[in-house]
Write an enzyme that holds these catalytic residues in place. Structure first.
Site, PDB file in Angstrom:
ATOM      1  N   ALA A 243      -7.337   2.140   0.346  1.00  0.00           N
ATOM      2  CA  ALA A 243      -8.001   0.940  -0.172  1.00  0.00           C
ATOM      3  C   ALA A 243      -7.130   0.277  -1.232  1.00  0.00           C
ATOM      4  CB  ALA A 243      -9.367   1.298  -0.765  1.00  0.00           C
ATOM      5  N   ASP A 244      -7.327  -1.007  -1.367  1.00  0.00           N
ATOM      6  CA  ASP A 244      -6.628  -1.756  -2.398  1.00  0.00           C
ATOM      7  C   ASP A 244      -7.574  -2.837  -2.918  1.00  0.00           C
ATOM      8  OD1 ASP A 244      -4.119  -2.276  -3.885  1.00  0.00           O
ATOM      9  OD2 ASP A 244      -4.218  -4.216  -2.890  1.00  0.00           O
TER      10      ASP A 244
END
Length: 189
Positions: free
Chosen positions: A66-67
């Site tokens: 995830a970012d």
């Protein structure tokens, strides 16, 4: 087994809150910081790189990368390098609405990718320099995109949130759980 390809304690806390069993394994993955890319694409590239780097070593597991980035008028605000930069970011955000985007890349056993992104809008209170200094004294912000933490003392700075608050914290966990529960694409209708 579910592997979280992120060292973020906030993402770990969100998964633990939902009772998800997982372990954390990360790889040193350079992040794309190309401000010319649309917010969702920029986050998606970084999330995919994190997930794919771990998936290469653990092909039989489900990997989640995830970012999260904060965007003000389309410009990304990453993690501040120091308190002076954090102060500048909070000053720019005060009294305004900004976008928080989290992209999630899920690599299933066998390599199937299930990617998605969530966007929320956060409106900050109008703040004086003293208000900002008070917030910075209360919350460690150097490891947080946009120099703030939704889960820590947000009442000092946030007026309202439109969208998923978990997304602002760093992982739209309910969306992730739905993606993980979906049948493999070969069996979809």
């Amino acid at each position: 087994m579910l592997i979280l390809a992120s060292q973020s304690p906030r993402r770990r806390d969100l998964l633990l809150r939902e009772g998800v069993s997982f372990c954390v394994i990360t790889r040193d993955t350079p992040e794309v910081n190309d401000a010319s890319l649309p917010p969702v694409e920029l986050c998606a590239r970084n999330a995919a790189a994190k997930a794919e780097a771990v998936a290469a070593d653990f092909p039989g597991h489900t990997i989640v990368g995830a970012d999260t980035l904060v965007f003000l008028e389309g410009a990304p605000l990453g993690k501040p390098a120091d308190l002076a930069e954090a102060r500048r970011m909070l000053s720019a955000l005060q009294g305004r609405t900004h976008c928080v985007c989290t992209a999630v890349a899920v690599v299933m056993p066998g390599g199937e990718r299930r990617d998605f992104a969530a966007t929320s809008f956060v409106t900050f209170r109008a703040m004086s320099a003293q208000d900002i200094d008070h917030y910075l004294a209360e919350v460690h912000v150097l490891d947080k995109a946009g120099a703030y933490a939704m889960q820590e003392k947000s009442e000092l700075i946030v007026e309202r949130v439109e969208g998923d608050v978990d997304n602002v914290i760093g992982l739209p966990v309910k969306q992730l759980l739905a993606v993980l529960a979906a049948p493999p694409s070969s069996n979809r209708g």
